[in-house]
Write a protein that holds these residues in place. Structure first.
Motif, PDB file in Angstrom:
ATOM      1  N   SER A  32       5.335   6.750 -67.521  1.00 49.14           N
ATOM      2  CA  SER A  32       3.932   7.286 -68.238  1.00 49.14           C
ATOM      3  C   SER A  32       3.311   7.546 -67.425  1.00 49.14           C
ATOM      4  O   SER A  32       2.170   8.684 -67.240  1.00 49.14           O
ATOM      5  CB  SER A  32       3.873   6.453 -69.477  1.00 49.14           C
ATOM      6  N   ALA A  33       2.929   6.438 -66.373  1.00 50.09           N
ATOM      7  CA  ALA A  33       1.532   6.623 -65.494  1.00 50.09           C
ATOM      8  C   ALA A  33       1.953   6.429 -63.992  1.00 50.09           C
ATOM      9  O   ALA A  33       1.075   5.918 -63.071  1.00 50.09           O
ATOM     10  CB  ALA A  33       0.469   5.656 -66.173  1.00 50.09           C
ATOM     11  N   GLY A  34       3.094   6.497 -63.907  1.00 46.84           N
ATOM     12  CA  GLY A  34       3.417   6.167 -62.263  1.00 46.84           C
ATOM     13  C   GLY A  34       5.004   6.475 -62.138  1.00 46.84           C
ATOM     14  O   GLY A  34       5.710   7.108 -62.481  1.00 46.84           O
ATOM     15  N   LEU A  35       5.551   5.378 -61.324  1.00 49.28           N
ATOM     16  CA  LEU A  35       7.286   5.604 -61.247  1.00 49.28           C
ATOM     17  C   LEU A  35       7.763   4.187 -61.813  1.00 49.28           C
ATOM     18  O   LEU A  35       7.110   3.090 -61.600  1.00 49.28           O
ATOM     19  CB  LEU A  35       7.281   5.430 -59.817  1.00 49.28           C
ATOM     20  N   LEU A  36       8.813   4.266 -62.332  1.00 48.32           N
ATOM     21  CA  LEU A  36       9.385   3.237 -62.711  1.00 48.32           C
ATOM     22  C   LEU A  36      10.643   2.743 -61.663  1.00 48.32           C
ATOM     23  O   LEU A  36      11.380   3.749 -61.186  1.00 48.32           O
ATOM     24  CB  LEU A  36      10.475   3.463 -63.952  1.00 48.32           C
ATOM     25  N   MET A  37      10.312   1.696 -61.292  1.00 46.40           N
ATOM     26  CA  MET A  37      11.547   1.266 -60.150  1.00 46.40           C
ATOM     27  C   MET A  37      12.504   0.321 -60.602  1.00 46.40           C
ATOM     28  O   MET A  37      12.035  -0.769 -61.307  1.00 46.40           O
ATOM     29  CB  MET A  37      10.729   0.598 -59.004  1.00 46.40           C
ATOM     30  N   GLU A  38      13.732   0.938 -60.618  1.00 48.91           N
ATOM     31  CA  GLU A  38      14.754  -0.176 -61.068  1.00 48.91           C
ATOM     32  C   GLU A  38      15.701  -0.584 -59.962  1.00 48.91           C
ATOM     33  O   GLU A  38      16.536   0.131 -59.197  1.00 48.91           O
ATOM     34  CB  GLU A  38      15.877   0.962 -61.925  1.00 48.91           C
ATOM     35  N   VAL A  39      15.973  -1.837 -60.125  1.00 43.01           N
ATOM     36  CA  VAL A  39      16.806  -2.703 -58.940  1.00 43.01           C
ATOM     37  C   VAL A  39      17.746  -2.961 -59.741  1.00 43.01           C
ATOM     38  O   VAL A  39      18.045  -3.736 -60.717  1.00 43.01           O
ATOM     39  CB  VAL A  39      16.041  -3.855 -58.327  1.00 43.01           C
ATOM     40  N   ASN A  40      19.089  -2.802 -58.903  1.00 49.02           N
ATOM     41  CA  ASN A  40      20.321  -3.519 -59.344  1.00 49.02           C
ATOM     42  C   ASN A  40      20.970  -4.203 -58.255  1.00 49.02           C
ATOM     43  O   ASN A  40      21.227  -3.758 -57.133  1.00 49.02           O
ATOM     44  CB  ASN A  40      21.220  -2.456 -59.804  1.00 49.02           C
ATOM     45  N   ALA A  41      21.127  -5.459 -58.509  1.00 47.36           N
ATOM     46  CA  ALA A  41      21.509  -6.443 -57.084  1.00 47.36           C
ATOM     47  C   ALA A  41      22.231  -7.396 -57.264  1.00 47.36           C
ATOM     48  O   ALA A  41      22.120  -8.088 -58.455  1.00 47.36           O
ATOM     49  CB  ALA A  41      20.154  -6.860 -56.372  1.00 47.36           C
ATOM     50  N   PRO A  42      23.181  -7.901 -56.322  1.00 48.41           N
ATOM     51  CA  PRO A  42      23.745  -9.130 -56.457  1.00 48.41           C
ATOM     52  C   PRO A  42      22.822 -10.245 -56.504  1.00 48.41           C
ATOM     53  O   PRO A  42      21.722 -10.268 -55.960  1.00 48.41           O
ATOM     54  CB  PRO A  42      24.569  -9.197 -54.992  1.00 48.41           C
ATOM     55  N   PHE A  43      23.050 -11.368 -57.329  1.00 52.49           N
ATOM     56  CA  PHE A  43      22.108 -12.594 -57.427  1.00 52.49           C
ATOM     57  C   PHE A  43      22.867 -13.693 -56.452  1.00 52.49           C
ATOM     58  O   PHE A  43      24.030 -14.209 -56.960  1.00 52.49           O
ATOM     59  CB  PHE A  43      22.153 -12.917 -58.825  1.00 52.49           C
ATOM     60  N   PHE A  44      22.162 -14.196 -55.344  1.00 51.12           N
ATOM     61  CA  PHE A  44      22.632 -15.124 -54.479  1.00 51.12           C
ATOM     62  C   PHE A  44      22.193 -16.438 -54.998  1.00 51.12           C
ATOM     63  O   PHE A  44      22.750 -17.588 -54.872  1.00 51.12           O
ATOM     64  CB  PHE A  44      22.156 -14.809 -53.058  1.00 51.12           C
ATOM     65  N   ASN A  45      21.014 -16.553 -55.641  1.00 46.02           N
ATOM     66  CA  ASN A  45      20.350 -17.829 -56.082  1.00 46.02           C
ATOM     67  C   ASN A  45      20.281 -18.665 -54.831  1.00 46.02           C
ATOM     68  O   ASN A  45      20.416 -19.971 -54.927  1.00 46.02           O
ATOM     69  CB  ASN A  45      20.998 -18.581 -57.080  1.00 46.02           C
ATOM     70  N   ASP A  46      19.728 -18.129 -53.795  1.00 51.47           N
ATOM     71  CA  ASP A  46      19.637 -18.729 -52.479  1.00 51.47           C
ATOM     72  C   ASP A  46      18.613 -17.902 -51.718  1.00 51.47           C
ATOM     73  O   ASP A  46      18.818 -16.769 -51.449  1.00 51.47           O
ATOM     74  CB  ASP A  46      20.851 -18.945 -51.636  1.00 51.47           C
ATOM     75  N   PRO A  47      17.525 -18.608 -51.408  1.00 53.00           N
ATOM     76  CA  PRO A  47      17.033 -19.755 -51.595  1.00 53.00           C
ATOM     77  C   PRO A  47      16.626 -20.111 -53.310  1.00 53.00           C
ATOM     78  O   PRO A  47      16.712 -19.170 -53.981  1.00 53.00           O
ATOM     79  CB  PRO A  47      15.571 -20.045 -50.867  1.00 53.00           C
ATOM     80  N   PRO A  48      16.487 -21.390 -53.600  1.00 56.20           N
ATOM     81  CA  PRO A  48      16.268 -21.566 -55.180  1.00 56.20           C
ATOM     82  C   PRO A  48      14.917 -20.873 -55.428  1.00 56.20           C
ATOM     83  O   PRO A  48      14.081 -20.389 -54.596  1.00 56.20           O
ATOM     84  CB  PRO A  48      15.941 -23.067 -54.936  1.00 56.20           C
ATOM     85  N   ALA A  49      14.752 -20.857 -56.693  1.00 56.07           N
ATOM     86  CA  ALA A  49      13.569 -20.080 -57.362  1.00 56.07           C
ATOM     87  C   ALA A  49      12.189 -20.613 -56.788  1.00 56.07           C
ATOM     88  O   ALA A  49      12.041 -21.624 -56.500  1.00 56.07           O
ATOM     89  CB  ALA A  49      13.401 -20.191 -58.905  1.00 56.07           C
ATOM     90  N   PRO A  50      11.170 -19.929 -56.415  1.00 53.78           N
ATOM     91  CA  PRO A  50       9.763 -19.846 -56.144  1.00 53.78           C
ATOM     92  C   PRO A  50       9.215 -21.022 -57.535  1.00 53.78           C
ATOM     93  O   PRO A  50       9.429 -20.731 -58.493  1.00 53.78           O
ATOM     94  CB  PRO A  50       9.066 -18.678 -56.082  1.00 53.78           C
ATOM     95  N   LEU A  51       8.236 -21.875 -57.154  1.00 55.17           N
ATOM     96  CA  LEU A  51       7.659 -22.611 -58.012  1.00 55.17           C
ATOM     97  C   LEU A  51       6.361 -21.902 -58.798  1.00 55.17           C
ATOM     98  O   LEU A  51       5.436 -22.448 -59.013  1.00 55.17           O
ATOM     99  CB  LEU A  51       7.190 -23.882 -57.581  1.00 55.17           C
ATOM    100  N   GLY A  52       6.774 -20.543 -58.846  1.00 57.82           N
ATOM    101  CA  GLY A  52       5.586 -20.013 -59.516  1.00 57.82           C
ATOM    102  C   GLY A  52       6.253 -19.322 -60.989  1.00 57.82           C
ATOM    103  O   GLY A  52       7.341 -19.133 -61.341  1.00 57.82           O
TER     104      GLY A  52
END
Length: 205
Positions: A32-52
């Motif tokens: 609607s007011a810009g671009l939609l960026m769609e990501v399709n990616a393998p999930f490695f879970n490495d490194p672990p999730a950020p603490l945010g």
């Protein structure tokens, strides 16, 4: 018009070697007011999730598992950097000149769907974030820890340009390739003005 989409496949390492896993795809389409960026990616879970918190900006997100898109105006070397993490954090930077961050941690509407071995992300990028005359693009992905860390690029550094001992560098703007937004928006389209970038121009006057 709404269904037009640009698709990019990241299938090389930053220095041009083929990947040994399913490639990441990035789609861009009109929002609607810009671009939609769609990501399709393998999930490695490495490194672990950020603490945010998911859905919030996270500083130094590039140290984690991320997919990144850079939108550049090659004349001014002003660019927008968008980093998306499968755990839901994001980082949006505006740079004026190579590696010169001018604004960071801008808000972003970003949703993630995560499965066991893959993830999908949708980020709404407002025109306000894009530098005037955006005409070049590159995309990157990073995952893995320590020695196993892998850096990938849509448009890698060409093999003949590599120097011995060179480290991955996503700010080699000279290797970005054309991004024809008119192909998505129509020939008469003009990129909307950005108050944010305009304020930088005023600061510099």
């Amino acid at each position: 018009m709404q269904d037009l989409k640009m698709e990019f496949t990241v299938n090389h390492t930053w220095d041009g070697l083929p990947l040994s896993h399913e490639p990441i795809t990035i789609g861009l389409k009109l929002d609607s007011a810009g671009l939609l960026m769609e990501v399709n990616a393998p999930f490695f879970n490495d490194p672990p999730a950020p603490l945010g918190e998911a859905g919030k900006p996270f500083s130094r997100l590039w140290d984690y598992e991320v997919v990144e898109a850079f939108f550049l105006c090659d004349r001014t070397e002003q660019y927008l950097e968008v980093e998306l993490c499968p755990h839901g954090q994001h980082l949006v930077l505006l740079l004026s000149g190579r590696r010169r961050v001018w604004k960071e941690a801008l808000p972003l509407e970003f949703e993630v769907t995560r499965m066991k071995t893959k993830w999908e992300g949708r980020a709404h990028l407002p025109w306000n974030y894009f530098p005037p005359c955006t005409n070049k693009f590159n995309a990157f992905a990073i995952h893995g820890s320590g020695e196993e860390r892998i850096y990938e690029a849509l448009h890698p550094v060409p093999r003949h340009e590599l120097q011995e001992g060179q480290k991955p560098d996503f700010h080699r703007l000279e290797f970005f390739k054309d991004l024809d937004l008119k192909g998505l928006m129509g020939e008469d389209w003009k990129q909307p003005e950005s108050n944010i970038w305009k304020s930088l121009a005023n600061e510099m006057d």
